[in-house]
Design a protein around this motif. Structure first.
Motif, PDB file in Angstrom:
ATOM      1  N   MET A 214      72.793   8.160  31.287  1.00 49.20           N
ATOM      2  CA  MET A 214      73.579   8.674  30.157  1.00 49.20           C
ATOM      3  C   MET A 214      75.019   8.167  30.176  1.00 49.20           C
ATOM      4  O   MET A 214      75.713   8.194  29.165  1.00 49.20           O
ATOM      5  CB  MET A 214      73.601  10.209  30.177  1.00 49.20           C
ATOM      6  N   TYR A 215      75.477   7.698  31.352  1.00 48.34           N
ATOM      7  CA  TYR A 215      76.872   7.298  31.500  1.00 48.34           C
ATOM      8  C   TYR A 215      77.034   5.810  31.794  1.00 48.34           C
ATOM      9  O   TYR A 215      78.143   5.354  32.098  1.00 48.34           O
ATOM     10  CB  TYR A 215      77.533   8.122  32.604  1.00 48.34           C
ATOM     11  N   ARG A 216      75.957   5.051  31.685  1.00 46.99           N
ATOM     12  CA  ARG A 216      76.061   3.624  31.945  1.00 46.99           C
ATOM     13  C   ARG A 216      76.694   2.896  30.761  1.00 46.99           C
ATOM     14  O   ARG A 216      76.659   3.366  29.645  1.00 46.99           O
ATOM     15  CB  ARG A 216      74.675   3.044  32.257  1.00 46.99           C
ATOM     16  N   GLY A 217      77.285   1.750  31.059  1.00 49.76           N
ATOM     17  CA  GLY A 217      77.914   0.957  30.017  1.00 49.76           C
ATOM     18  C   GLY A 217      79.276   1.457  29.589  1.00 49.76           C
ATOM     19  O   GLY A 217      79.838   0.987  28.592  1.00 49.76           O
ATOM     20  N   GLY A 219      81.939   1.589  31.859  1.00 50.71           N
ATOM     21  CA  GLY A 219      82.945   1.067  32.773  1.00 50.71           C
ATOM     22  C   GLY A 219      83.374   2.032  33.855  1.00 50.71           C
ATOM     23  O   GLY A 219      84.494   1.935  34.375  1.00 50.71           O
ATOM     24  N   LEU A 220      82.493   2.958  34.232  1.00 49.05           N
ATOM     25  CA  LEU A 220      82.849   3.978  35.209  1.00 49.05           C
ATOM     26  C   LEU A 220      82.630   3.542  36.656  1.00 49.05           C
ATOM     27  O   LEU A 220      83.257   4.081  37.571  1.00 49.05           O
ATOM     28  CB  LEU A 220      82.032   5.253  34.950  1.00 49.05           C
ATOM     29  N   ALA A 221      81.725   2.607  36.871  1.00 53.85           N
ATOM     30  CA  ALA A 221      81.284   2.295  38.230  1.00 53.85           C
ATOM     31  C   ALA A 221      82.421   1.816  39.129  1.00 53.85           C
ATOM     32  O   ALA A 221      82.501   2.181  40.307  1.00 53.85           O
ATOM     33  CB  ALA A 221      80.166   1.260  38.200  1.00 53.85           C
ATOM     34  N   ALA A 222      83.318   0.978  38.606  1.00 51.86           N
ATOM     35  CA  ALA A 222      84.387   0.431  39.444  1.00 51.86           C
ATOM     36  C   ALA A 222      85.288   1.543  39.989  1.00 51.86           C
ATOM     37  O   ALA A 222      85.645   1.548  41.169  1.00 51.86           O
ATOM     38  CB  ALA A 222      85.212  -0.583  38.655  1.00 51.86           C
ATOM     39  N   GLY A 223      85.650   2.497  39.136  1.00 53.67           N
ATOM     40  CA  GLY A 223      86.502   3.603  39.577  1.00 53.67           C
ATOM     41  C   GLY A 223      85.828   4.477  40.611  1.00 53.67           C
ATOM     42  O   GLY A 223      86.477   4.954  41.554  1.00 53.67           O
ATOM     43  N   TYR A 224      84.526   4.690  40.446  1.00 54.75           N
ATOM     44  CA  TYR A 224      83.791   5.486  41.430  1.00 54.75           C
ATOM     45  C   TYR A 224      83.642   4.731  42.742  1.00 54.75           C
ATOM     46  O   TYR A 224      83.805   5.294  43.837  1.00 54.75           O
ATOM     47  CB  TYR A 224      82.412   5.852  40.887  1.00 54.75           C
ATOM     48  N   MET A 225      83.331   3.428  42.665  1.00 56.55           N
ATOM     49  CA  MET A 225      83.154   2.658  43.908  1.00 56.55           C
ATOM     50  C   MET A 225      84.474   2.511  44.658  1.00 56.55           C
ATOM     51  O   MET A 225      84.494   2.530  45.900  1.00 56.55           O
ATOM     52  CB  MET A 225      82.573   1.281  43.586  1.00 56.55           C
ATOM     53  N   ALA A 226      85.582   2.392  43.931  1.00 52.30           N
ATOM     54  CA  ALA A 226      86.878   2.337  44.603  1.00 52.30           C
ATOM     55  C   ALA A 226      87.130   3.632  45.367  1.00 52.30           C
ATOM     56  O   ALA A 226      87.620   3.608  46.514  1.00 52.30           O
ATOM     57  CB  ALA A 226      87.991   2.093  43.581  1.00 52.30           C
ATOM     58  N   SER A 227      86.772   4.761  44.760  1.00 51.37           N
ATOM     59  CA  SER A 227      86.925   6.046  45.446  1.00 51.37           C
ATOM     60  C   SER A 227      85.991   6.135  46.649  1.00 51.37           C
ATOM     61  O   SER A 227      86.358   6.700  47.689  1.00 51.37           O
ATOM     62  CB  SER A 227      86.643   7.192  44.472  1.00 51.37           C
ATOM     63  N   ALA A 228      84.781   5.590  46.511  1.00 50.91           N
ATOM     64  CA  ALA A 228      83.833   5.598  47.629  1.00 50.91           C
ATOM     65  C   ALA A 228      84.356   4.764  48.793  1.00 50.91           C
ATOM     66  O   ALA A 228      84.189   5.140  49.969  1.00 50.91           O
ATOM     67  CB  ALA A 228      82.472   5.070  47.166  1.00 50.91           C
ATOM     68  N   VAL A 229      85.000   3.635  48.498  1.00 50.49           N
ATOM     69  CA  VAL A 229      85.589   2.815  49.562  1.00 50.49           C
ATOM     70  C   VAL A 229      86.723   3.565  50.241  1.00 50.49           C
ATOM     71  O   VAL A 229      86.827   3.581  51.480  1.00 50.49           O
ATOM     72  CB  VAL A 229      86.074   1.464  48.995  1.00 50.49           C
ATOM     73  N   ASP A 230      87.583   4.201  49.458  1.00 51.76           N
ATOM     74  CA  ASP A 230      88.684   4.985  50.030  1.00 51.76           C
ATOM     75  C   ASP A 230      88.140   6.026  51.015  1.00 51.76           C
ATOM     76  O   ASP A 230      88.657   6.183  52.127  1.00 51.76           O
ATOM     77  CB  ASP A 230      89.461   5.707  48.931  1.00 51.76           C
ATOM     78  N   TYR A 231      87.110   6.741  50.598  1.00 46.53           N
ATOM     79  CA  TYR A 231      86.529   7.789  51.439  1.00 46.53           C
ATOM     80  C   TYR A 231      85.898   7.177  52.691  1.00 46.53           C
ATOM     81  O   TYR A 231      86.065   7.695  53.804  1.00 46.53           O
ATOM     82  CB  TYR A 231      85.489   8.559  50.639  1.00 46.53           C
ATOM     83  N   THR A 248      73.430  -8.461  38.493  1.00 48.64           N
ATOM     84  CA  THR A 248      74.710  -9.131  38.277  1.00 48.64           C
ATOM     85  C   THR A 248      75.818  -8.161  37.886  1.00 48.64           C
ATOM     86  O   THR A 248      76.980  -8.366  38.252  1.00 48.64           O
ATOM     87  CB  THR A 248      74.566 -10.220  37.200  1.00 48.64           C
ATOM     88  N   ALA A 249      75.484  -7.091  37.162  1.00 46.13           N
ATOM     89  CA  ALA A 249      76.511  -6.124  36.768  1.00 46.13           C
ATOM     90  C   ALA A 249      77.110  -5.447  37.994  1.00 46.13           C
ATOM     91  O   ALA A 249      78.336  -5.281  38.094  1.00 46.13           O
ATOM     92  CB  ALA A 249      75.917  -5.085  35.817  1.00 46.13           C
ATOM     93  N   ALA A 250      76.253  -5.072  38.940  1.00 46.50           N
ATOM     94  CA  ALA A 250      76.746  -4.426  40.156  1.00 46.50           C
ATOM     95  C   ALA A 250      77.598  -5.397  40.970  1.00 46.50           C
ATOM     96  O   ALA A 250      78.665  -5.023  41.486  1.00 46.50           O
ATOM     97  CB  ALA A 250      75.575  -3.918  40.985  1.00 46.50           C
ATOM     98  N   ILE A 251      77.153  -6.637  41.089  1.00 45.25           N
ATOM     99  CA  ILE A 251      77.907  -7.625  41.862  1.00 45.25           C
ATOM    100  C   ILE A 251      79.300  -7.815  41.271  1.00 45.25           C
ATOM    101  O   ILE A 251      80.305  -7.861  41.987  1.00 45.25           O
ATOM    102  CB  ILE A 251      77.143  -8.966  41.916  1.00 45.25           C
ATOM    103  N   LYS A 252      79.392  -7.895  39.944  1.00 50.67           N
ATOM    104  CA  LYS A 252      80.699  -8.053  39.301  1.00 50.67           C
ATOM    105  C   LYS A 252      81.586  -6.837  39.548  1.00 50.67           C
ATOM    106  O   LYS A 252      82.797  -6.978  39.752  1.00 50.67           O
ATOM    107  CB  LYS A 252      80.506  -8.275  37.799  1.00 50.67           C
ATOM    108  N   THR A 253      80.989  -5.654  39.548  1.00 50.50           N
ATOM    109  CA  THR A 253      81.761  -4.441  39.831  1.00 50.50           C
ATOM    110  C   THR A 253      82.318  -4.481  41.249  1.00 50.50           C
ATOM    111  O   THR A 253      83.502  -4.187  41.476  1.00 50.50           O
ATOM    112  CB  THR A 253      80.883  -3.192  39.651  1.00 50.50           C
ATOM    113  N   TYR A 254      81.460  -4.834  42.207  1.00 45.39           N
ATOM    114  CA  TYR A 254      81.906  -4.879  43.598  1.00 45.39           C
ATOM    115  C   TYR A 254      82.997  -5.934  43.788  1.00 45.39           C
ATOM    116  O   TYR A 254      83.982  -5.709  44.501  1.00 45.39           O
ATOM    117  CB  TYR A 254      80.719  -5.160  44.523  1.00 45.39           C
TER     118      TYR A 254
END
Length: 270
Positions: A214-217, A219-231, A248-254
């Motif tokens: 429901m929340y894909r597309g 642009g939320l993933a980058a902000g969540y993954m950055a928080s996951a890295v911080d933690y 490819t979408a996940a790779i670009k986010t990472y």
């Protein structure tokens, strides 16, 4: 391998703590080269001591090794008649094992031959964080469906078939350890979930990344993954993950938040 081999095994694994994190974490848990239960670690000596090793349990996790060594370990796996859910590790090693295992008694479901192994050793910069928190034990019933949905999307079947007791216990343990991160909307729907699937003093490997459809597309993933890295960096100075090359979408986010490819994994699924 026996308990006397523990020091040599640790020295071997620590040559590449990112690639060898799974077996290294198991050695940490059991404090020995001899794990509890039915799993074991097989080693192969060379002229200068321990040359390569392979975790053998429900899954196989080899260290990086020459093709000839990889094929010896694969033959050992066939000779033991043990069944495996997967083989995962450095691509050259796993692909060499595949050459032997494909003629073995266990049918191979899929070979994923190119999975970028990525790592980051600094907090992401220039990325606005999305709120992320450790999942509390009382929210197990909220986390489990999200975890199962991720698993089913990845592998094509539900981990909860036939009760899924092992999978339920795994999810529950990750929550208890503070290793499952999540965010929910106001209705209680999980928006994002990720696990610190394997943790050592040197590396954290993030697994189980899932965004609610429901929340894909958005642009939320980058902000969540950055928080996951911080933690994750509270536990170790390096954060890693591996991802299917077709995602490819996940790779670009990472890449956007600072992950760089440091190797290539491959996985054999049975």
């Amino acid at each position: 391998m026996g308990r006397r081999d523990t020091a040599a095994l640790i020295e071997l694994l620590d040559r590449d703590p990112v690639a060898n994190i799974f077996t290294r974490s198991q050695v940490n848990i059991h404090k020995s080269a001899v794990p509890d239960g039915f799993a074991h670690i097989v080693g192969l000596d060379g002229s200068e001591g321990l040359e390569s090793a392979c975790w053998v349990g429900a899954n196989m996790a080899p260290t990086a090794m020459p093709e000839a060594d990889a094929q010896k370990f694969a033959m050992h796996a066939i000779e033991t008649r043990q069944r495996f859910a997967s083989v995962f590790g450095p691509a050259e090693t796993v692909l060499a094992m595949h050459e032997v295992l494909r003629d073995g008694p266990q049918e191979i479901f899929e070979l994923r031959a190119n999975q970028p192994l990525m790592a980051i050793s600094h907090n992401p910069s220039g990325v606005r964080r999305n709120r992320l928190r450790p999942a509390p034990v009382q929210e197990f019933d909220r986390v489990l469906p999200a975890s199962a949905a991720m698993f089913e999307e990845e592998l094509g079947y539900s981990p909860l078939e036939n009760g899924g007791s092992f999978y339920r216990n795994r999810v529950r343990q990750l929550i208890r350890d503070g290793h499952t991160l999540m965010d929910c909307d106001q209705r209680g729907n999980v928006i994002f979930k990720a696990d610190l699937g394997t943790v050592t003093d040197e590396v954290v490997q993030i697994q189980g990344v899932w965004v609610n459809p429901m929340y894909r597309g958005q642009g939320l993933a980058a902000g969540y993954m950055a928080s996951a890295v911080d933690y994750s960096m509270q536990f170790a100075p390096v954060v890693s993950l591996y991802v299917n090359d077709f995602n490819t979408a996940a790779i670009k986010t990472y890449q956007r938040i600072g992950f760089e490819q440091v190797g290539t994994f491959a996985t054999i699924l049975f």
